[in-house]
Design a protein around this motif. Structure first.
Motif, mmCIF file in Angstrom:
data_model
loop_
_atom_site.group_PDB
_atom_site.id
_atom_site.type_symbol
_atom_site.label_atom_id
_atom_site.label_comp_id
_atom_site.label_asym_id
_atom_site.label_seq_id
_atom_site.Cartn_x
_atom_site.Cartn_y
_atom_site.Cartn_z
ATOM 1 N N MET A 1 -19.612 -9.637 -10.636
ATOM 2 C CA MET A 1 -18.101 -9.996 -10.292
ATOM 3 C C MET A 1 -17.862 -9.981 -8.760
ATOM 4 S SD MET A 1 -14.655 -7.979 -12.048
ATOM 5 C CE MET A 1 -15.267 -8.371 -13.512
ATOM 6 N N ALA A 2 -16.651 -10.871 -8.419
ATOM 7 C CA ALA A 2 -16.313 -10.864 -7.211
ATOM 8 C C ALA A 2 -15.465 -9.548 -6.804
ATOM 9 C CB ALA A 2 -15.244 -12.192 -6.881
ATOM 10 N N ALA A 3 -15.240 -9.441 -5.406
ATOM 11 C CA ALA A 3 -14.677 -8.126 -4.893
ATOM 12 C C ALA A 3 -13.476 -8.030 -5.298
ATOM 13 C CB ALA A 3 -14.804 -8.330 -3.436
ATOM 14 N N VAL A 4 -12.978 -6.824 -5.599
ATOM 15 C CA VAL A 4 -11.736 -6.560 -6.242
ATOM 16 C C VAL A 4 -10.651 -5.965 -5.003
ATOM 17 C CG1 VAL A 4 -10.125 -5.235 -8.078
ATOM 18 C CG2 VAL A 4 -12.502 -5.802 -8.564
ATOM 19 N N GLN A 5 -9.470 -6.777 -4.984
ATOM 20 C CA GLN A 5 -8.587 -6.543 -4.010
ATOM 21 C C GLN A 5 -7.119 -5.759 -4.687
ATOM 22 O OE1 GLN A 5 -6.464 -9.439 -2.125
ATOM 23 N NE2 GLN A 5 -5.426 -8.298 -0.637
ATOM 24 N N ILE A 6 -7.165 -4.547 -4.243
ATOM 25 C CA ILE A 6 -5.788 -3.866 -4.897
ATOM 26 C C ILE A 6 -4.742 -3.945 -3.835
ATOM 27 C CG2 ILE A 6 -4.838 -1.734 -5.558
ATOM 28 C CD1 ILE A 6 -7.562 -0.977 -6.818
ATOM 29 N N ARG A 7 -3.573 -4.370 -4.079
ATOM 30 C CA ARG A 7 -2.456 -4.668 -3.120
ATOM 31 C C ARG A 7 -1.121 -4.270 -3.764
ATOM 32 N NH1 ARG A 7 -0.210 -9.038 -4.747
ATOM 33 N NH2 ARG A 7 -1.227 -10.892 -5.533
ATOM 34 N N ARG A 8 -0.317 -4.431 -3.015
ATOM 35 C CA ARG A 8 1.187 -4.219 -3.406
ATOM 36 C C ARG A 8 1.789 -5.280 -4.126
ATOM 37 N NH1 ARG A 8 4.603 0.536 -0.521
ATOM 38 N NH2 ARG A 8 2.801 1.850 -0.012
ATOM 39 N N TRP A 110 1.489 -1.976 -8.180
ATOM 40 C CA TRP A 110 0.005 -2.510 -7.492
ATOM 41 C C TRP A 110 -0.433 -3.446 -8.285
ATOM 42 C CZ3 TRP A 110 1.129 2.545 -7.393
ATOM 43 C CH2 TRP A 110 1.395 3.183 -6.240
ATOM 44 N N VAL A 111 -1.133 -4.649 -7.978
ATOM 45 C CA VAL A 111 -1.783 -5.339 -8.643
ATOM 46 C C VAL A 111 -3.418 -5.442 -8.293
ATOM 47 C CG1 VAL A 111 0.190 -6.979 -9.377
ATOM 48 C CG2 VAL A 111 -1.357 -7.509 -7.335
ATOM 49 N N ALA A 112 -4.259 -5.679 -9.138
ATOM 50 C CA ALA A 112 -5.391 -5.857 -8.888
ATOM 51 C C ALA A 112 -5.966 -7.361 -8.833
ATOM 52 C CB ALA A 112 -6.637 -4.956 -9.570
ATOM 53 N N GLU A 113 -6.558 -8.021 -7.859
ATOM 54 C CA GLU A 113 -6.781 -9.235 -7.667
ATOM 55 C C GLU A 113 -8.303 -9.718 -7.596
ATOM 56 O OE1 GLU A 113 -3.671 -12.580 -5.380
ATOM 57 O OE2 GLU A 113 -5.330 -11.618 -4.119
ATOM 58 N N HIS A 145 -12.030 -8.461 -17.798
ATOM 59 C CA HIS A 145 -12.508 -7.945 -16.236
ATOM 60 C C HIS A 145 -12.352 -6.128 -16.574
ATOM 61 C CE1 HIS A 145 -11.035 -11.590 -14.440
ATOM 62 N NE2 HIS A 145 -11.724 -11.215 -13.663
ATOM 63 N N ARG A 146 -12.769 -5.744 -17.759
ATOM 64 C CA ARG A 146 -12.790 -4.267 -18.046
ATOM 65 C C ARG A 146 -14.384 -4.057 -17.970
ATOM 66 N NH1 ARG A 146 -8.965 -4.187 -23.421
ATOM 67 N NH2 ARG A 146 -7.349 -4.990 -22.433
ATOM 68 N N GLY A 147 -14.419 -2.582 -17.696
ATOM 69 C CA GLY A 147 -15.861 -2.227 -17.324
ATOM 70 C C GLY A 147 -16.222 -2.385 -15.727
ATOM 71 N N ALA A 148 -15.428 -2.955 -15.239
ATOM 72 C CA ALA A 148 -15.860 -2.907 -13.573
ATOM 73 C C ALA A 148 -15.276 -2.034 -12.506
ATOM 74 C CB ALA A 148 -15.401 -4.385 -13.318
ATOM 75 N N GLY A 149 -14.775 -0.969 -13.385
ATOM 76 C CA GLY A 149 -14.001 0.131 -12.350
ATOM 77 C C GLY A 149 -12.933 -0.269 -11.786
ATOM 78 N N ILE A 150 -12.152 -1.205 -12.380
ATOM 79 C CA ILE A 150 -10.796 -1.398 -11.800
ATOM 80 C C ILE A 150 -9.798 -0.428 -12.311
ATOM 81 C CG2 ILE A 150 -9.050 -3.280 -11.998
ATOM 82 C CD1 ILE A 150 -11.019 -5.506 -12.176
#
Length: 224
Positions: A1-8, A110-113, A145-150
């Protein structure tokens, strides 16, 4: 999976945030229906109807049909309850995320992208009934996208935000049917403080229990 970005949260995230919340809540309909069927009053009602019609009609067809219709009605009742909860939540805060969370003191959303797509959300705000605590809310991750630590990363984001603002703990509420969420929170160091049934009649009828969890940051709450 691509990198996860958590942002406001940004205003253009509104529709994605509402979609993720709606889909996440709707997923609990089957488990809530099974919870309803496990309740003694439900089982007693179905048995009484079946036996009464079997005795009066001398046929299996009518009682089986009646029980089937009752089960279908019960499922629609659960769907109605969840749809009402979704509508209430949209009106309460998700139709104005910026106003509720981004412009309010000690609140954030926040959202995870992933690859430019919003795949998860979480929020927090001060809890009126627990002074010194922020409440974690609106945690939801797309099924794909579950199971990826998000979810864990979002929990840590809320904990860090809470700690940075000098609050003692994070609290949250989850339901009896959200077993995966309960396991996640307990893994993250949250402790179950109490369980209760909300005062709404539908919740009392179905014995729909809620759990309150707390992560005490002053005790070095686990966040790994």
């Amino acid at each position: 999976m691509a990198a996860v970005q958590i942002r406001r949260y940004r205003d253009d995230d509104a529709e994605a945030a509402k979609e993720i919340f709606t889909l996440g809540i709707s997923e609990h309909v089957p488990s809530s229906f099974m919870h309803l069927l496990k309740q003694p009053p439900t089982q007693m009602l179905l048995m009484c109807v079946f036996c009464a019609l079997l005795t009066s009609s001398k046929s299996f067809l009518l009682p089986v049909l009646a029980v089937t219709l009752l089960l279908a009605g019960a499922r629609q009742f659960v769907v109605h309850i969840f749809n009402r909860y979704i509508d209430t939540s949209l009106r309460k805060d998700l139709n104005d995320i910026a106003g509720t969370y981004m412009r309010a003191k000690d609140s954030c959303f926040w959202v995870a992208e992933v690859d430019g797509r919003v795949v998860a959300t979480v929020a927090c705000l001060p809890n009126e009934d627990a002074p010194g605590c922020l409440e974690l809310k609106r945690m939801s991750v797309r099924r794909s996208h579950r199971g990826a630590g998000i979810a864990k990363a979002l929990c840590r984001t809320v904990a860090d935000f809470t700690r940075d603002r000098g609050y003692a703990a994070v609290v949250l509420f989850t339901s009896v049917v959200q077993t995966d969420a309960q396991k996640l929170y307990e893994h993250m160091g949250y402790e179950k403080m109490r369980e209760f049934v909300v005062p709404e009649l539908a919740a009392k009828i179905t014995n729909f229990t809620l759990f309150e969890y707390r992560l005490d940051l002053q005790k070095g709450g686990k966040s790994e």
